[in-house]
Motif scaffolding. Structure first.
Motif, PDB file in Angstrom:
ATOM      1  N   VAL A 158       8.872 -59.482  88.419  1.00  0.00           N
ATOM      2  CA  VAL A 158       9.798 -60.672  88.742  1.00  0.00           C
ATOM      3  C   VAL A 158      10.729 -60.973  87.627  1.00  0.00           C
ATOM      4  CG1 VAL A 158      10.001 -63.121  89.280  1.00  0.00           C
ATOM      5  CG2 VAL A 158       8.292 -61.708  90.614  1.00  0.00           C
ATOM      6  N   ARG A 159      10.149 -61.063  86.289  1.00  0.00           N
ATOM      7  CA  ARG A 159      10.941 -61.089  85.071  1.00  0.00           C
ATOM      8  C   ARG A 159      12.050 -60.167  84.711  1.00  0.00           C
ATOM      9  NH1 ARG A 159       7.558 -59.821  80.279  1.00  0.00           N
ATOM     10  NH2 ARG A 159       8.462 -58.119  80.769  1.00  0.00           N
ATOM     11  N   ASP A 160      11.790 -58.954  85.158  1.00  0.00           N
ATOM     12  CA  ASP A 160      12.575 -57.799  84.972  1.00  0.00           C
ATOM     13  C   ASP A 160      13.866 -58.019  85.982  1.00  0.00           C
ATOM     14  OD1 ASP A 160      11.124 -56.660  82.869  1.00  0.00           O
ATOM     15  OD2 ASP A 160      10.194 -55.020  84.437  1.00  0.00           O
ATOM     16  N   ALA A 161      13.459 -58.408  87.243  1.00  0.00           N
ATOM     17  CA  ALA A 161      14.685 -58.576  88.076  1.00  0.00           C
ATOM     18  C   ALA A 161      15.356 -59.712  88.084  1.00  0.00           C
ATOM     19  CB  ALA A 161      14.041 -58.812  89.540  1.00  0.00           C
ATOM     20  N   ARG A 162      14.679 -60.784  87.672  1.00  0.00           N
ATOM     21  CA  ARG A 162      15.677 -62.110  86.884  1.00  0.00           C
ATOM     22  C   ARG A 162      16.450 -61.695  85.643  1.00  0.00           C
ATOM     23  NH1 ARG A 162      16.274 -66.082  90.751  1.00  0.00           N
ATOM     24  NH2 ARG A 162      14.069 -66.559  91.698  1.00  0.00           N
ATOM     25  N   ALA A 163      15.997 -61.004  84.975  1.00  0.00           N
ATOM     26  CA  ALA A 163      16.779 -60.653  83.590  1.00  0.00           C
ATOM     27  C   ALA A 163      17.909 -59.747  83.925  1.00  0.00           C
ATOM     28  CB  ALA A 163      15.651 -59.759  82.500  1.00  0.00           C
ATOM     29  N   ALA A 164      17.868 -58.663  84.853  1.00  0.00           N
ATOM     30  CA  ALA A 164      18.892 -57.939  85.436  1.00  0.00           C
ATOM     31  C   ALA A 164      20.015 -58.854  86.030  1.00  0.00           C
ATOM     32  CB  ALA A 164      18.416 -56.868  86.034  1.00  0.00           C
ATOM     33  N   LEU A 165      19.521 -60.111  87.092  1.00  0.00           N
ATOM     34  CA  LEU A 165      20.236 -60.636  87.624  1.00  0.00           C
ATOM     35  C   LEU A 165      21.234 -61.603  86.541  1.00  0.00           C
ATOM     36  CD1 LEU A 165      21.329 -61.779  90.632  1.00  0.00           C
ATOM     37  CD2 LEU A 165      19.462 -63.537  89.932  1.00  0.00           C
ATOM     38  N   ASP A 166      20.281 -62.214  85.628  1.00  0.00           N
ATOM     39  CA  ASP A 166      20.994 -63.306  84.931  1.00  0.00           C
ATOM     40  C   ASP A 166      21.873 -62.661  83.808  1.00  0.00           C
ATOM     41  OD1 ASP A 166      19.725 -65.172  86.529  1.00  0.00           O
ATOM     42  OD2 ASP A 166      18.100 -65.517  85.164  1.00  0.00           O
ATOM     43  N   GLY A 167      21.113 -61.625  83.354  1.00  0.00           N
ATOM     44  CA  GLY A 167      22.013 -61.026  81.845  1.00  0.00           C
ATOM     45  C   GLY A 167      22.988 -59.863  82.399  1.00  0.00           C
ATOM     46  N   TRP A 168      23.066 -59.493  83.711  1.00  0.00           N
ATOM     47  CA  TRP A 168      24.095 -58.340  83.841  1.00  0.00           C
ATOM     48  C   TRP A 168      24.991 -58.973  85.278  1.00  0.00           C
ATOM     49  CZ3 TRP A 168      23.216 -54.989  88.326  1.00  0.00           C
ATOM     50  CH2 TRP A 168      24.514 -54.069  88.498  1.00  0.00           C
ATOM     51  N   PHE A 169      24.258 -59.076  86.447  1.00  0.00           N
ATOM     52  CA  PHE A 169      24.734 -59.052  87.753  1.00  0.00           C
ATOM     53  C   PHE A 169      25.747 -60.361  87.608  1.00  0.00           C
ATOM     54  CE2 PHE A 169      24.973 -60.907  92.172  1.00  0.00           C
ATOM     55  CZ  PHE A 169      25.695 -59.988  92.673  1.00  0.00           C
ATOM     56  N   LEU A 170      25.363 -61.518  87.138  1.00  0.00           N
ATOM     57  CA  LEU A 170      26.369 -62.728  87.250  1.00  0.00           C
ATOM     58  C   LEU A 170      27.319 -62.626  86.529  1.00  0.00           C
ATOM     59  CD1 LEU A 170      23.524 -65.597  87.201  1.00  0.00           C
ATOM     60  CD2 LEU A 170      24.560 -64.217  89.108  1.00  0.00           C
ATOM     61  N   PHE A 171      27.566 -61.517  85.797  1.00  0.00           N
ATOM     62  CA  PHE A 171      28.676 -61.608  84.605  1.00  0.00           C
ATOM     63  C   PHE A 171      29.696 -60.329  84.923  1.00  0.00           C
ATOM     64  CE2 PHE A 171      25.688 -63.949  82.299  1.00  0.00           C
ATOM     65  CZ  PHE A 171      26.349 -64.751  82.003  1.00  0.00           C
ATOM     66  N   CYS A 172      29.140 -59.295  85.819  1.00  0.00           N
ATOM     67  CA  CYS A 172      29.720 -58.174  85.923  1.00  0.00           C
ATOM     68  C   CYS A 172      30.889 -58.073  87.062  1.00  0.00           C
ATOM     69  CB  CYS A 172      28.890 -56.812  86.158  1.00  0.00           C
ATOM     70  SG  CYS A 172      28.005 -56.892  87.838  1.00  0.00           S
ATOM     71  N   ALA A 173      31.816 -57.248  87.055  1.00  0.00           N
ATOM     72  CA  ALA A 173      32.774 -56.893  88.199  1.00  0.00           C
ATOM     73  C   ALA A 173      32.205 -56.104  89.202  1.00  0.00           C
ATOM     74  CB  ALA A 173      34.087 -56.412  87.422  1.00  0.00           C
ATOM     75  N   THR A 174      31.562 -56.664  90.084  1.00  0.00           N
ATOM     76  CA  THR A 174      30.765 -56.067  91.097  1.00  0.00           C
ATOM     77  C   THR A 174      31.439 -54.794  91.560  1.00  0.00           C
ATOM     78  OG1 THR A 174      31.085 -57.394  92.806  1.00  0.00           O
ATOM     79  CG2 THR A 174      28.990 -57.545  91.394  1.00  0.00           C
ATOM     80  N   GLU A 175      32.775 -54.668  91.791  1.00  0.00           N
ATOM     81  CA  GLU A 175      33.539 -53.784  92.517  1.00  0.00           C
ATOM     82  C   GLU A 175      33.616 -52.666  91.649  1.00  0.00           C
ATOM     83  OE1 GLU A 175      36.413 -56.253  90.426  1.00  0.00           O
ATOM     84  OE2 GLU A 175      34.714 -56.512  91.889  1.00  0.00           O
ATOM     85  N   GLU A 176      33.243 -52.691  90.382  1.00  0.00           N
ATOM     86  CA  GLU A 176      33.266 -51.568  89.348  1.00  0.00           C
ATOM     87  C   GLU A 176      31.914 -50.882  88.954  1.00  0.00           C
ATOM     88  OE1 GLU A 176      35.657 -52.914  85.941  1.00  0.00           O
ATOM     89  OE2 GLU A 176      37.508 -53.336  87.197  1.00  0.00           O
TER      90      GLU A 176
END
Length: 316
Positions: free
Chosen positions: A233-251
């Motif tokens: 769960v920590r790894d999933a949350r870390a990827a969400l909060d550290g990457w996904f919320l800031f990335c341009a998802t179309e790229e």
């Protein structure tokens, strides 16, 4: 649907042209590509399509001075060597040497480009016995294995925290470990710790977790608990909060998005997973979903698992 270009419509057009034996769209696309992230991603996708054709050779024949064509020739040589190694082809060793030479030559021609060094990292994973000294250098920190750290440093010098470079390095670590994945875990956590907010390297630990599930044949042992442990769960949350919320998802990498959706779904974080599924739109990749099936080579089964997970998350 699965498409290697995902949301990148310009890349999709170039891929289609390459499949029909034409290189002009590829040349035009690469000419207008800016930023090493896009350059690395687009050349990698194009190489997977072009490796089964002679289209890059035709391009180099027409435009021998083109640096983009030289980079693509390097990419294709690496892709062919990797495929030959996987299939046990009789010319695998020769293709490996040819690809290494192509990478070195291209690195001299385009010294600012990280791609030739990424190619050398990909080829390092094929050196199973670690015969070359450059593949067994001392690591930069404790708990890390010896490896091609000099090659990674060259890629990092040109494009810090390059996504593909670190995934290639992780594949090298996998290749040297047939059993426990402690070295891979340590490497993924080390790379993630170095990465800035918004970097896709925050998703790297998700790949190691999937690889462990695959090696332990989790689908046979009903290891759904594998995905809901505190670490998972920590790894999933870390990827969400550290990457996904800031990335341009179309790229973003389609593989990264699928691994994140898969991790959040497995962790029972359905509303967060739904955000990733919506970002994916109509696209998916067979991995990691295929590893939840009894026959990972059956793409139809992987699609069924993906659709069930997406329906559960979006329905919630």
């Amino acid at each position: 649907m699965y498409h290697p270009a995902g949301h990148d419509h310009a890349l999709r057009h170039a891929v289609q042209e390459v499949r029909t034996g034409r290189w002009v769209a590829m040349a035009g696309l690469l000419d207008e590509t800016s930023g090493w992230d896009a350059w690395t991603r687009r050349t990698q996708v194009l190489a997977t399509v072009a490796a089964g054709t002679d289209v890059v050779h035709a391009w180099r024949t027409e435009e021998p001075a083109s640096l983009a064509a030289a980079v693509m020739a390097c990419r294709v040589a690496v892709e062919r060597a990797v495929r030959a190694h996987r299939s046990g082809h009789v010319r695998a060793r020769d293709l490996w040497h040819e690809a290494r030479a192509a990478c070195r030559e291209t690195a001299d021609c385009v010294p600012a480009d990280p791609v030739p060094w990424i190619g050398l990292l990909a080829l390092a994973a094929l050196d199973i016995r670690r015969d070359l000294p450059e593949h067994r250098l001392a690591p930069p920190g404790p708990m890390l294995p010896p490896g091609p750290w000099g090659l990674l440093a060259e890629a990092e010098k040109r494009d810090p925290h390059n996504r593909e470079a670190h995934h290639r390095m992780l594949q090298f670590v996998y290749a040297g470990s047939g059993g426990p994945l402690s070295e891979a875990v340590n490497y993924a956590r080390w790379a993630e710790a170095q990465a800035p907010v918004g970097s896709p390297l925050h998703a790297l630990p998700l790949y190691v977790r999937v690889e462990r599930y695959r090696r332990e044949r989790g689908h046979e042992r009903a290891l759904d608990l594998h995905w809901v442990t505190e670490d998972a769960v920590r790894d999933a949350r870390a990827a969400l909060d550290g990457w996904f919320l800031f990335c341009a998802t179309e790229e973003a990498s389609q593989l990264d998005l699928n691994h994140l959706a898969h991790a959040l779904f497995g962790a029972l974080c359905f509303s967060d997973a739904a955000r990733v599924f919506r970002a994916l739109g109509p696209y998916y990749t067979t991995l990691p979903w295929a590893y939840r099936t009894a026959r990972p080579d059956d793409r139809a089964l992987a699609e069924e698992v993906f659709l069930r997970a997406r329906a559960r998350c979006l329905g919630g």
